[in-house]
Write a protein that holds these residues in place. Structure first.
Motif, PDB file in Angstrom:
ATOM      1  N   PHE A  32       0.832  -1.207   0.000  1.00 43.76           N
ATOM      2  CA  PHE A  32       0.000   0.000   0.000  1.00 43.76           C
ATOM      3  C   PHE A  32       0.865   1.255   0.000  1.00 43.76           C
ATOM      4  O   PHE A  32       0.610   2.195  -0.771  1.00 43.76           O
ATOM      5  CB  PHE A  32      -0.923  -0.008   1.208  1.00 43.76           C
ATOM      6  N   ASP A  33       1.883   1.291   0.846  1.00 47.97           N
ATOM      7  CA  ASP A  33       2.769   2.454   0.879  1.00 47.97           C
ATOM      8  C   ASP A  33       3.424   2.687  -0.481  1.00 47.97           C
ATOM      9  O   ASP A  33       3.583   3.833  -0.919  1.00 47.97           O
ATOM     10  CB  ASP A  33       3.851   2.271   1.946  1.00 47.97           C
ATOM     11  N   ALA A  34       3.797   1.598  -1.154  1.00 52.98           N
ATOM     12  CA  ALA A  34       4.410   1.728  -2.478  1.00 52.98           C
ATOM     13  C   ALA A  34       3.415   2.288  -3.484  1.00 52.98           C
ATOM     14  O   ALA A  34       3.762   3.126  -4.327  1.00 52.98           O
ATOM     15  CB  ALA A  34       4.935   0.372  -2.947  1.00 52.98           C
ATOM     16  N   VAL A  35       2.159   1.867  -3.402  1.00 53.74           N
ATOM     17  CA  VAL A  35       1.128   2.381  -4.300  1.00 53.74           C
ATOM     18  C   VAL A  35       0.918   3.877  -4.072  1.00 53.74           C
ATOM     19  O   VAL A  35       0.859   4.668  -5.022  1.00 53.74           O
ATOM     20  CB  VAL A  35      -0.201   1.616  -4.103  1.00 53.74           C
ATOM     21  N   VAL A  36       0.821   4.285  -2.814  1.00 56.70           N
ATOM     22  CA  VAL A  36       0.640   5.708  -2.514  1.00 56.70           C
ATOM     23  C   VAL A  36       1.824   6.518  -3.028  1.00 56.70           C
ATOM     24  O   VAL A  36       1.670   7.672  -3.452  1.00 56.70           O
ATOM     25  CB  VAL A  36       0.443   5.927  -0.999  1.00 56.70           C
ATOM     26  N   GLY A  37       3.003   5.916  -3.040  1.00 56.07           N
ATOM     27  CA  GLY A  37       4.176   6.614  -3.546  1.00 56.07           C
ATOM     28  C   GLY A  37       4.085   6.965  -5.025  1.00 56.07           C
ATOM     29  O   GLY A  37       4.839   7.820  -5.507  1.00 56.07           O
ATOM     30  N   THR A  38       3.154   6.334  -5.750  1.00 59.42           N
ATOM     31  CA  THR A  38       2.976   6.644  -7.177  1.00 59.42           C
ATOM     32  C   THR A  38       1.913   7.718  -7.405  1.00 59.42           C
ATOM     33  O   THR A  38       1.619   8.052  -8.548  1.00 59.42           O
ATOM     34  CB  THR A  38       2.565   5.382  -7.964  1.00 59.42           C
TER      35      THR A  38
END
Length: 210
Positions: free
Chosen positions: A198-204
């Motif tokens: 999830f954190d990686a997705v928000v980073g995009t």
């Protein structure tokens, strides 16, 4: 119009890069069509281990799960619901996140920096931090929520929420809220992987202007 004579540009939407096996369900309009598309595109094959005679019941149960999650997300003021649509061990992974408008009123609406500072201060603790995203800064809050037997939340869950101002000083705010019971162990490796995803997705995250 700003004091310098330039027009403040407000985004018309946002973009996120989601991982394979996840899908977006719009909640304000087009929800039914999105669910139909997911059902016939992603859930048309029954996983190994599910007997042929149980195939229809299996698919109907997955459809019921999707519709239930979409209804709950809409009730919570969501704009879009994101969730896994590829079954794992005969069921959908119990994880999802919702993008929603967040009402933050008052005279400080336009002073995004001050509101973010207050959000961080009012929820100070090991689960609160700030993170720079494309076009601005967000407050990240992580928590554990206990189950409420007999209600919608029937298992303990781990939650992460990002709160950010909409670009352009429009006074509007956005939240991206993730929730998962993981594999039942909120501190386990599988749950950690879902939070990291999830954190990686928000980073995009990026604002879009059309």
């Amino acid at each position: 119009m700003s004091s310098g004579g330039t027009v403040e540009t407000t985004p018309t939407g946002y973009t996120l890069i989601i991982p394979p096996g996840w899908a977006r369900i719009p909640l304000r309009e087009g929800t039914k069509e999105a669910l139909e598309r997911i059902f016939f595109t992603h859930l048309d094959k029954v996983p190994d281990g599910v007997a042929r005679d149980d195939a229809m019941r299996f698919r109907l149960e997955l459809r019921r799960q999707l519709e239930k999650r979409a209804r709950a997300a809409r009730r919570n003021g969501g704009l879009d619901l994101y969730l896994p649509v590829r079954p794992r061990s005969g069921t959908l992974v119990a994880a999802s996140f919702i993008v929603a408008e967040l009402p933050i009123g008052g005279a400080e609406q336009a002073k995004a920096k001050h509101v973010l500072e207050r959000l961080a201060a009012n929820t100070a603790g090991p689960g609160v931090s700030t993170r720079g995203l494309s076009g601005g800064t967000a407050v990240r809050r992580e928590s554990r929520v206990a189950a409420e037997p007999g209600r919608e939340l029937d298992v303990d869950s781990r939650r992460v929420e990002y709160v950010m101002p909409v670009a352009g000083n429009s006074g509007n705010w956005l939240s991206i809220s993730f929730s998962t019971p993981g594999d039942g162990n909120l501190d386990g490796e599988f749950t950690d992987v879902l939070v990291e995803l999830f954190d990686a997705v928000v980073g995009t995250f990026k604002w879009s202007y059309e």
